[in-house]
Enzyme design. Structure first.
Site, PDB file in Angstrom:
ATOM      1  N   SER A 158       0.093 -11.476   5.861  1.00 27.85           N
ATOM      2  CA  SER A 158       1.275 -10.946   6.539  1.00 27.85           C
ATOM      3  C   SER A 158       1.211 -11.303   8.026  1.00 27.85           C
ATOM      4  O   SER A 158       1.129 -12.480   8.364  1.00 27.85           O
ATOM      5  CB  SER A 158       1.370  -9.435   6.306  1.00 27.85           C
ATOM      6  OG  SER A 158       2.617  -8.944   6.709  1.00 27.85           O
ATOM      7  N   ASP A 313       6.721 -10.733  -3.887  1.00 22.22           N
ATOM      8  CA  ASP A 313       6.934 -10.368  -2.486  1.00 22.22           C
ATOM      9  C   ASP A 313       8.418 -10.463  -2.138  1.00 22.22           C
ATOM     10  O   ASP A 313       9.036 -11.519  -2.277  1.00 22.22           O
ATOM     11  CB  ASP A 313       6.129 -11.322  -1.605  1.00 22.22           C
ATOM     12  CG  ASP A 313       6.025 -10.878  -0.151  1.00 22.22           C
ATOM     13  OD1 ASP A 313       6.806 -10.009   0.268  1.00 22.22           O
ATOM     14  OD2 ASP A 313       5.159 -11.417   0.558  1.00 22.22           O
ATOM     15  N   HIS A 346       4.566  -7.439  -1.616  1.00 24.25           N
ATOM     16  CA  HIS A 346       3.897  -7.953  -0.414  1.00 24.25           C
ATOM     17  C   HIS A 346       2.483  -7.406  -0.278  1.00 24.25           C
ATOM     18  O   HIS A 346       1.589  -8.101   0.215  1.00 24.25           O
ATOM     19  CB  HIS A 346       4.742  -7.584   0.805  1.00 24.25           C
ATOM     20  CG  HIS A 346       4.249  -8.162   2.083  1.00 24.25           C
ATOM     21  ND1 HIS A 346       4.228  -9.517   2.340  1.00 24.25           N
ATOM     22  CD2 HIS A 346       3.732  -7.566   3.205  1.00 24.25           C
ATOM     23  CE1 HIS A 346       3.754  -9.745   3.555  1.00 24.25           C
ATOM     24  NE2 HIS A 346       3.438  -8.580   4.093  1.00 24.25           N
TER      25      HIS A 346
END
Length: 409
Positions: A158, A313, A346
């Site tokens: 991320s 995601d 995610h």
């Protein structure tokens, strides 16, 4: 010495602090502002080689911190515990692993809750705008101070993946390998829109007080709402259905209880102003900023790169990693690409360690082969402690329980 005015700062025995900017050596930010007093908090694992070339920088995500793994049996579990340590993919018998709190954070590194030397008060919203590039340049100063001559690898998921990519572009001769997990080459409008709503939730809370809330309660309701929105983007429809379904408890759906629980946790461990600044840094992220084009920026990369997407995601979906990979390959960057088939959205990079382990081991063996003078280790062995921790993570995902550790970014 005042480290931070954020009451949720957690001092750890292994936490280290170092000043990387001063009046004589200021940090000039992308926005043009200068910081004349910057402290970085970090933790390390393993030992630096005599050549100073066996270091791996682990970059944390939005609300992460320096504590990526345990230091001993009495330490609490870190957020990437199964991947860091003796015999694990980031093998501390071989590598010197560093994890630093980012610029703008609230767990020891200079940010909005830090003392503004010009006023003697917390910066609050007087803290200048920061970018991922600024965060990376602070990290570069840290590794220079530590005597690191070349980073073996930078790895993160991320926001951490954005940092890894920025490292590869901005310091092409300084790193051998980069691992970019669940991150794009630039922030897309949908992700920016999510962040906009999160920031508005904080800033519309009357207790935000234009960022001047230190010493008081702070915008707890606004931050909790922002976190709830974030948690929705970190999940997937499949994971929500599996973990919560339509079950209820105490008059609320379990998914509502979960979001309330996450909101209550974040206000204790993260500063609302840091949340605002780092969300904005995510929005501003574009690895091509300052270069002629996206291709021109990526063509600077000399490192071997591994890009990992997460199939479910919705925040930074796999097609964004695919675009990044295709562009890098087109300009001649040595790039490996894989997508982990995860139902966890995610947050898969913080949950699916059993999927990430073999991918990381394979890439490390390829990009950072063991020197012939060192014995080849069986990096993929599973120790009892590793299996127990992995099992605990899986149980957490099967059914939400208020007592479990927050494993989201």
């Amino acid at each position: 010495m005042v480290i931070t005015f954020f009451p949720g700062f957690k001092w750890r025995p292994q936490l280290k602090l170092v000043q990387i900017a001063s009046v004589e050596n200021p940090l000039v930010l992308t926005c043009g502002s200068c910081l004349t007093d910057v402290t970085v908090a970090y933790e390390t694992y393993g030992k630096l080689s005599g050549a100073g070339d066996n270091a791996i920088l682990v970059a944390h995500a939005l609300t992460g911190d320096t504590h990526a793994a345990t230091h001993d049996q009495h330490d609490e579990q870190g957020w990437w515990e199964p991947l860091i340590g003796s015999g694990r993919p980031l093998d501390t018998d071989r590598f010197f692993v560093i994890c630093a709190n980012v610029l703008g954070g609230c767990q020891g590194t200079t940010g909005p809750a830090s003392l503004d030397p010009a006023t003697g008060k917390p910066y609050g919203m007087n803290f200048p705008e920061i970018t991922i590039n600024d965060i990376v340049r602070v990290q570069k100063r840290l590794v220079d101070i530590l005597g690191i001559r070349q980073l073996a690898m930078v790895v993160g998921g991320s926001m951490g993946g954005m940092q890894a990519l920025e490292w590869a572009v901005h310091y092409p001769g300084f790193i051998k390998a980069a691992v970019v997990i669940a991150a794009p080459g630039y922030s897309a409008p949908q992700a920016i829109a999510y962040n906009r709503v999160g920031r508005q939730a904080i800033m519309l809370d009357p207790d935000w007080k234009n960022g001047d809330y230190y010493g008081g309660a702070g915008p707890e309701k606004g931050l909790a709402a922002a976190r709830a929105l974030g948690m929705i983007t970190y999940q997937s429809e499949m994971s929500m259905a599996y973990k919560f379904g339509r079950r209820t408890r105490r008059g609320q759906f379990e998914v509502e209880n979960y979001l309330d629980y996450q909101g209550a946790r974040i206000v204790k461990r993260f500063d609302a102003n840091s949340y605002l600044y780092l969300l904005r840094a995510l929005d501003l992220f574009d690895v091509s900023a300052g270069y002629e084009s996206y291709e021109a920026a990526l063509s600077r990369i000399n490192a071997q790169v591994l890009v990992v997407g997460v199939s479910s995601d919705i925040l930074y979906p796999p097609h964004q990693q695919q675009e990044l990979v295709e562009t890098m390959r087109r300009v001649g960057v040595r790039t490996d690409y894989t997508v982990i088939d995860s139902p966890h959205g995610h947050d898969g990079f913080l949950i699916d360690f059993h999927l990430l382990r073999p991918i990381l081991v394979k890439f490390i063996n390829k990009a950072l082969p063991v020197p012939s003078a060192l014995p080849l280790r069986q990096w993929t062995r599973f120790r009892a402690s590793n299996l127990a921790y992995l099992g605990a993570r899986l149980v957490t995902e099967i059914q939400y329980k208020p007592a479990v550790t927050d494993i989201s970014q």
